[in-house]
Design a protein around this motif. Sequence first.
Motif, PDB file in Angstrom:
ATOM      1  N   LEU A 176       0.834  -1.259  -0.060  1.00  0.00           N
ATOM      2  CA  LEU A 176      -0.162  -0.003  -0.006  1.00  0.00           C
ATOM      3  C   LEU A 176       1.078   1.250  -0.106  1.00  0.00           C
ATOM      4  CD1 LEU A 176      -2.736  -1.015   2.527  1.00  0.00           C
ATOM      5  CD2 LEU A 176      -2.986  -1.026  -0.103  1.00  0.00           C
ATOM      6  N   ALA A 177       2.008   1.379   0.865  1.00  0.00           N
ATOM      7  CA  ALA A 177       3.039   2.321   0.688  1.00  0.00           C
ATOM      8  C   ALA A 177       3.354   2.708  -0.678  1.00  0.00           C
ATOM      9  CB  ALA A 177       4.061   2.111   1.810  1.00  0.00           C
ATOM     10  N   ALA A 178       3.776   1.569  -1.378  1.00  0.00           N
ATOM     11  CA  ALA A 178       4.452   1.729  -2.886  1.00  0.00           C
ATOM     12  C   ALA A 178       3.474   2.271  -3.714  1.00  0.00           C
ATOM     13  CB  ALA A 178       4.732   0.241  -3.056  1.00  0.00           C
ATOM     14  N   ARG A 179       2.233   2.177  -3.488  1.00  0.00           N
ATOM     15  CA  ARG A 179       1.272   2.992  -4.461  1.00  0.00           C
ATOM     16  C   ARG A 179       1.278   4.453  -4.341  1.00  0.00           C
ATOM     17  NH1 ARG A 179      -4.205   0.662  -5.661  1.00  0.00           N
ATOM     18  NH2 ARG A 179      -4.054  -1.613  -5.222  1.00  0.00           N
ATOM     19  N   ARG A 180       1.979   4.941  -3.110  1.00  0.00           N
ATOM     20  CA  ARG A 180       1.912   6.316  -2.856  1.00  0.00           C
ATOM     21  C   ARG A 180       3.437   6.961  -3.443  1.00  0.00           C
ATOM     22  NH1 ARG A 180      -2.005   8.379   0.495  1.00  0.00           N
ATOM     23  NH2 ARG A 180      -2.966   6.863   1.622  1.00  0.00           N
ATOM     24  N   LEU A 181       4.207   6.179  -3.949  1.00  0.00           N
ATOM     25  CA  LEU A 181       5.620   6.547  -4.499  1.00  0.00           C
ATOM     26  C   LEU A 181       5.560   7.286  -5.782  1.00  0.00           C
ATOM     27  CD1 LEU A 181       7.587   3.339  -3.257  1.00  0.00           C
ATOM     28  CD2 LEU A 181       7.424   5.595  -2.113  1.00  0.00           C
ATOM     29  N   LEU A 226       5.136   5.178   5.913  1.00  0.00           N
ATOM     30  CA  LEU A 226       6.158   3.993   5.573  1.00  0.00           C
ATOM     31  C   LEU A 226       6.591   4.418   4.153  1.00  0.00           C
ATOM     32  CD1 LEU A 226       7.662   1.419   5.444  1.00  0.00           C
ATOM     33  CD2 LEU A 226       5.466   0.204   4.978  1.00  0.00           C
ATOM     34  N   ALA A 227       5.666   5.157   3.210  1.00  0.00           N
ATOM     35  CA  ALA A 227       5.904   5.590   1.922  1.00  0.00           C
ATOM     36  C   ALA A 227       7.220   6.525   2.131  1.00  0.00           C
ATOM     37  CB  ALA A 227       5.045   6.092   1.188  1.00  0.00           C
ATOM     38  N   ARG A 228       7.140   7.342   2.960  1.00  0.00           N
ATOM     39  CA  ARG A 228       8.142   8.590   3.284  1.00  0.00           C
ATOM     40  C   ARG A 228       9.569   7.623   3.546  1.00  0.00           C
ATOM     41  NH1 ARG A 228      10.436   9.977   7.749  1.00  0.00           N
ATOM     42  NH2 ARG A 228       9.200   9.001   9.097  1.00  0.00           N
ATOM     43  N   VAL A 229       9.452   6.839   4.509  1.00  0.00           N
ATOM     44  CA  VAL A 229      10.599   6.219   4.719  1.00  0.00           C
ATOM     45  C   VAL A 229      11.145   5.574   3.459  1.00  0.00           C
ATOM     46  CG1 VAL A 229      11.816   4.595   6.374  1.00  0.00           C
ATOM     47  CG2 VAL A 229      10.201   5.691   7.157  1.00  0.00           C
ATOM     48  N   LEU A 230      10.412   4.841   2.914  1.00  0.00           N
ATOM     49  CA  LEU A 230      11.028   3.933   1.634  1.00  0.00           C
ATOM     50  C   LEU A 230      11.600   4.862   0.627  1.00  0.00           C
ATOM     51  CD1 LEU A 230       7.913   1.624   1.167  1.00  0.00           C
ATOM     52  CD2 LEU A 230      10.187   0.952   1.875  1.00  0.00           C
ATOM     53  N   GLN A 231      11.002   6.218   0.543  1.00  0.00           N
ATOM     54  CA  GLN A 231      11.426   7.215  -0.495  1.00  0.00           C
ATOM     55  C   GLN A 231      12.755   7.721  -0.012  1.00  0.00           C
ATOM     56  OE1 GLN A 231       8.403   9.917  -1.361  1.00  0.00           O
ATOM     57  NE2 GLN A 231       9.545  10.797  -3.032  1.00  0.00           N
ATOM     58  N   TRP A 232      12.907   7.955   1.396  1.00  0.00           N
ATOM     59  CA  TRP A 232      14.313   8.400   1.998  1.00  0.00           C
ATOM     60  C   TRP A 232      15.288   7.278   1.568  1.00  0.00           C
ATOM     61  CZ3 TRP A 232      16.926  12.121   5.553  1.00  0.00           C
ATOM     62  CH2 TRP A 232      16.092  13.026   5.380  1.00  0.00           C
ATOM     63  N   ALA A 233      15.075   5.958   1.778  1.00  0.00           N
ATOM     64  CA  ALA A 233      16.044   4.792   1.491  1.00  0.00           C
ATOM     65  C   ALA A 233      16.460   4.926  -0.080  1.00  0.00           C
ATOM     66  CB  ALA A 233      15.208   3.321   1.960  1.00  0.00           C
ATOM     67  N   GLU A 234      15.659   5.065  -1.083  1.00  0.00           N
ATOM     68  CA  GLU A 234      15.802   5.278  -2.180  1.00  0.00           C
ATOM     69  C   GLU A 234      16.448   6.361  -2.348  1.00  0.00           C
ATOM     70  OE1 GLU A 234      13.510   4.324  -6.556  1.00  0.00           O
ATOM     71  OE2 GLU A 234      12.516   5.070  -4.793  1.00  0.00           O
ATOM     72  N   GLN A 235      16.338   7.448  -2.138  1.00  0.00           N
ATOM     73  CA  GLN A 235      16.885   8.765  -2.406  1.00  0.00           C
ATOM     74  C   GLN A 235      17.965   9.151  -2.142  1.00  0.00           C
ATOM     75  OE1 GLN A 235      13.725  11.618  -2.475  1.00  0.00           O
ATOM     76  NE2 GLN A 235      12.474  10.694  -4.042  1.00  0.00           N
ATOM     77  N   PHE A 236      18.282   8.644  -0.745  1.00  0.00           N
ATOM     78  CA  PHE A 236      19.398   9.115   0.030  1.00  0.00           C
ATOM     79  C   PHE A 236      20.501   7.778   0.445  1.00  0.00           C
ATOM     80  CE2 PHE A 236      16.023  12.254   0.578  1.00  0.00           C
ATOM     81  CZ  PHE A 236      16.534  13.443   0.231  1.00  0.00           C
ATOM     82  N   PRO A 237      21.548   7.667  -0.473  1.00  0.00           N
ATOM     83  CA  PRO A 237      22.263   6.628  -0.084  1.00  0.00           C
ATOM     84  C   PRO A 237      22.489   6.377   1.309  1.00  0.00           C
ATOM     85  CG  PRO A 237      22.592   7.314  -2.154  1.00  0.00           C
ATOM     86  CD  PRO A 237      21.601   8.057  -1.635  1.00  0.00           C
ATOM     87  N   GLU A 238      23.042   7.785   2.036  1.00  0.00           N
ATOM     88  CA  GLU A 238      23.517   7.887   3.262  1.00  0.00           C
ATOM     89  C   GLU A 238      22.593   7.313   4.203  1.00  0.00           C
ATOM     90  OE1 GLU A 238      22.028  12.020   2.159  1.00  0.00           O
ATOM     91  OE2 GLU A 238      23.071  10.338   1.021  1.00  0.00           O
ATOM     92  N   PHE A 239      21.306   7.524   4.287  1.00  0.00           N
ATOM     93  CA  PHE A 239      20.331   7.084   4.913  1.00  0.00           C
ATOM     94  C   PHE A 239      20.502   5.291   4.862  1.00  0.00           C
ATOM     95  CE2 PHE A 239      15.778   5.453   5.751  1.00  0.00           C
ATOM     96  CZ  PHE A 239      15.895   5.756   7.064  1.00  0.00           C
ATOM     97  N   LEU A 240      20.166   5.021   3.750  1.00  0.00           N
ATOM     98  CA  LEU A 240      20.272   3.434   3.857  1.00  0.00           C
ATOM     99  C   LEU A 240      21.736   2.991   4.398  1.00  0.00           C
ATOM    100  CD1 LEU A 240      18.328   1.230   2.720  1.00  0.00           C
ATOM    101  CD2 LEU A 240      19.588   1.154   0.428  1.00  0.00           C
ATOM    102  N   GLU A 241      22.722   3.653   4.194  1.00  0.00           N
ATOM    103  CA  GLU A 241      23.938   3.108   4.693  1.00  0.00           C
ATOM    104  C   GLU A 241      24.076   3.204   6.321  1.00  0.00           C
ATOM    105  OE1 GLU A 241      26.850   5.610   2.810  1.00  0.00           O
ATOM    106  OE2 GLU A 241      26.665   4.673   0.713  1.00  0.00           O
ATOM    107  N   GLU A 242      23.403   4.302   6.580  1.00  0.00           N
ATOM    108  CA  GLU A 242      23.194   4.341   8.319  1.00  0.00           C
ATOM    109  C   GLU A 242      22.585   3.151   8.740  1.00  0.00           C
ATOM    110  OE1 GLU A 242      21.665   7.354  11.824  1.00  0.00           O
ATOM    111  OE2 GLU A 242      21.084   7.757   9.537  1.00  0.00           O
ATOM    112  N   LEU A 243      21.384   2.764   8.221  1.00  0.00           N
ATOM    113  CA  LEU A 243      20.427   1.631   8.527  1.00  0.00           C
ATOM    114  C   LEU A 243      21.479   0.371   8.470  1.00  0.00           C
ATOM    115  CD1 LEU A 243      17.137   2.176   6.950  1.00  0.00           C
ATOM    116  CD2 LEU A 243      17.880   2.937   9.154  1.00  0.00           C
TER     117      LEU A 243
END
Length: 327
Positions: A162-167, A272-289
């Motif tokens: 459902l979150a992916a629909r909002r991307l 959740l869509a907001r966090v998914l978008q952060w993970a995709e758009q900001f490599p440094e956020f995904l690296e932090e996780l």
Amino acid sequence: MKIAIITPAPVGSRAGNRATAERWSHLLEQAGHQVLILTEYSSQPADLFIALHAWRSSDAVVRIRDDHPDTPLMVVLTGTDIYDHQYRYPEQTFNSMALADCLIGLHHRVVRDIPERFATKLVTVLQSAEQPEDRAIVDNRKFGICVIGHLRDEKDPLRAALAARRLPETSAIHIINAGRAHSPEWENSALAEQAANPRFQWLGEVDKPTIQQLMQRSRAMVISSIMEGGANVVSEACRAGLPVIASDISGNVGLLGDDYPGYFSVGDDTDLARVLQWAEQFPEFLEELADRVAKLASNFTPEAEQAALLAAMDRAVAERARLSREA
């Protein structure tokens, strides 16, 4: 010692509590104990009993205490025990807790979520996972996000879809869910979502190697549950170095920590869509996780789980000996 583990999940089940029973059997046998896994208690003698589920095993717990009043008894508190059954079935659930010599919680926040009178009995045992092979992204055209868990109400399994629909249309995020539907209604919902949502694929129930391959190919894992007792899939992700995006429920925070940056508001696909978008758009956020789960990985080794389990057994034996002396 001769140890009996009682679990309602039958042989061959992929339910989490069956996996826990079998993993603990292996760890305890490695430590020199004899272990028997039972789906029903039938007055079998043992030197120590471990009952998974305070509510589902409540009848067995009463019978064990009646049949073997001097034998140590441990009760494992599952997510449904803590966040559902203690409210819907308080008499049976609390009776199991009262009869136990030791209670096992599977995440660090369990002590906050059960009645204070049982806190002194509680020992935390974090579930372990084996160290997998190094992860390798094999398809850079898609930003794969895995959701691993059976389709049932407690898991809120379609929240990521459902979150992916909002991307935005430019997003390459693709949600892949692996898990068996627990009802025809959930199966119909997953198939309908797959048909309507090009960003979502449902694999159904798959074997362990397929799960491991899915985790290796994914950029992150979403665990969207509304209640968890301490999901083993979080342990697996941490050991694999796979970033976790988690609902902010007690069972997830109790594994990942209060200050983990990858939470979203439970049940909220917009957040959740907001966090998914952060993970995709900001490599440094995904690296932090990824860095955070890598630092947590040592909490979820088989050696750490075995040591905590053996410590819980020592606690149960000591408490039963004390009570027997006072009787």
